[in-house]
Write a protein that holds these residues in place. Structure first.
Motif, PDB file in Angstrom:
ATOM      1  N   GLN A 176      42.246  53.287  55.790  1.00  0.00           N
ATOM      2  CA  GLN A 176      42.186  53.610  54.365  1.00  0.00           C
ATOM      3  C   GLN A 176      40.942  54.446  54.102  1.00  0.00           C
ATOM      4  N   LYS A 231      38.514  56.348  51.476  1.00  0.00           N
ATOM      5  CA  LYS A 231      38.052  56.532  50.102  1.00  0.00           C
ATOM      6  C   LYS A 231      36.801  57.410  50.134  1.00  0.00           C
ATOM      7  N   SER A 282      52.292  51.617  48.694  1.00  0.00           N
ATOM      8  CA  SER A 282      52.936  52.688  47.925  1.00  0.00           C
ATOM      9  C   SER A 282      53.299  52.249  46.510  1.00  0.00           C
ATOM     10  N   VAL A 283      53.181  50.955  46.236  1.00  0.00           N
ATOM     11  CA  VAL A 283      53.528  50.420  44.919  1.00  0.00           C
ATOM     12  C   VAL A 283      52.304  50.481  44.007  1.00  0.00           C
ATOM     13  N   SER A 284      52.483  51.035  42.829  1.00  0.00           N
ATOM     14  CA  SER A 284      51.396  51.108  41.860  1.00  0.00           C
ATOM     15  C   SER A 284      50.961  49.698  41.469  1.00  0.00           C
ATOM     16  N   GLY A 285      49.665  49.444  41.560  1.00  0.00           N
ATOM     17  CA  GLY A 285      49.153  48.128  41.217  1.00  0.00           C
ATOM     18  C   GLY A 285      48.884  47.247  42.424  1.00  0.00           C
ATOM     19  N   GLY A 331      46.904  47.313  45.844  1.00  0.00           N
ATOM     20  CA  GLY A 331      45.945  47.956  46.730  1.00  0.00           C
ATOM     21  C   GLY A 331      45.900  47.241  48.064  1.00  0.00           C
ATOM     22  N   LYS A 338      54.852  42.122  36.081  1.00  0.00           N
ATOM     23  CA  LYS A 338      55.189  43.553  36.087  1.00  0.00           C
ATOM     24  C   LYS A 338      55.032  44.154  37.479  1.00  0.00           C
ATOM     25  N   THR A 339      53.967  43.782  38.176  1.00  0.00           N
ATOM     26  CA  THR A 339      53.745  44.311  39.528  1.00  0.00           C
ATOM     27  C   THR A 339      54.819  43.808  40.481  1.00  0.00           C
ATOM     28  N   ARG A 398      57.904  45.756  39.801  1.00  0.00           N
ATOM     29  CA  ARG A 398      57.737  47.123  40.280  1.00  0.00           C
ATOM     30  C   ARG A 398      57.885  47.182  41.800  1.00  0.00           C
ATOM     31  N   ASP A 404      60.657  49.407  43.630  1.00  0.00           N
ATOM     32  CA  ASP A 404      60.251  50.503  44.512  1.00  0.00           C
ATOM     33  C   ASP A 404      60.646  50.283  45.971  1.00  0.00           C
TER      34      ASP A 404
END
Length: 208
Positions: free
Chosen positions: A66, A68, A91-94, A96, A133-134, A137, A141
């Motif tokens: 990873q 950064k 790849s899923v928003s929310g 990490g 919600k995560t 999602r 996804d």
């Protein structure tokens, strides 16, 4: 003399380290240090990978790097399949790297697959750091990706087989490590989905 040669395959065009192989210098349930020719690589791991580490000094971990702005962090996996699930989760928003590792520490990779495929929001949401919600999602996804990569019939077969679970519990009572037992029991169940608890245990004992 211990073999100290470390084989590191780098995808130079993206700076990716595909795996690290060397002497296991340190290990905890969340991280390891692998010594490659005198250089110690700090690698973050899940509890699943920790449970699969061999009882030898020489190890090989498939890795994900990873990148950064302020850090480069390595994550390591005994199984390639766990690394692929880790990458899918990222790849899923929310979700990490920290939450993805928590997921793979709270559930086994195949349990995550078993939750994603039939849209089991409750199981995904039960993981610390994952809200409703995560979880929804993640299922939205990843459900199709999971179905393409893995055999859903086999996943469902293991998920719904209570005889398998009872046999595994019995083997644990008898002193066998669950991780080792699962591989043997799953093979037995795959060959005979109607096998009784007694039959599963007897066959497993012959192969453990």
């Amino acid at each position: 003399m211990f073999e100290e040669i470390c084989y590191i395959w780098r995808y130079i065009w993206i700076g990716m380290i595909a795996y690290i192989q060397g002497k296991l210098a340190e290990k905890t349930p969340t991280e390891v240090v692998i010594d490659c020719n005198g250089v110690g690589y700090h690698i973050n791991i899940s509890l699943h990978t920790y449970s699969l580490l061999p009882n030898t000094d020489f190890v090989k971990l498939f890795t994900h790097l990873q990148i950064k702005e302020d850090s480069h962090t390595l994550f390591g996996f005994v199984e390639k399949s766990e690394r692929e699930i880790f990458k899918m989760l990222l790849s899923v928003s929310g979700i990490g790297a920290s939450i993805a590792r928590t997921m793979l520490s709270s559930l086994e990779p195949k349990q995550i697959i078993q939750a994603l495929a039939p849209a089991d929001v409750g199981t995904i949401q039960s993981i610390k750091g994952i809200g409703s919600k995560t979880a929804q999602r993640a299922i939205l996804d990843l459900k199709d990706k999971v179905l393409k990569l893995y055999d859903l019939d086999e996943v469902s077969m293991f998920q719904n087989n209570t005889n398998r679970d009872e046999a595994l519990s019995a083997l644990e009572v008898l002193g066998f490590v669950r991780k080792s037992s699962e591989k043997v029991v799953d093979k037995i169940v795959k060959e005979d989905q109607t096998a009784s608890v007694e039959t599963i245990i007897k066959q497993a004992l012959k192969n453990l």
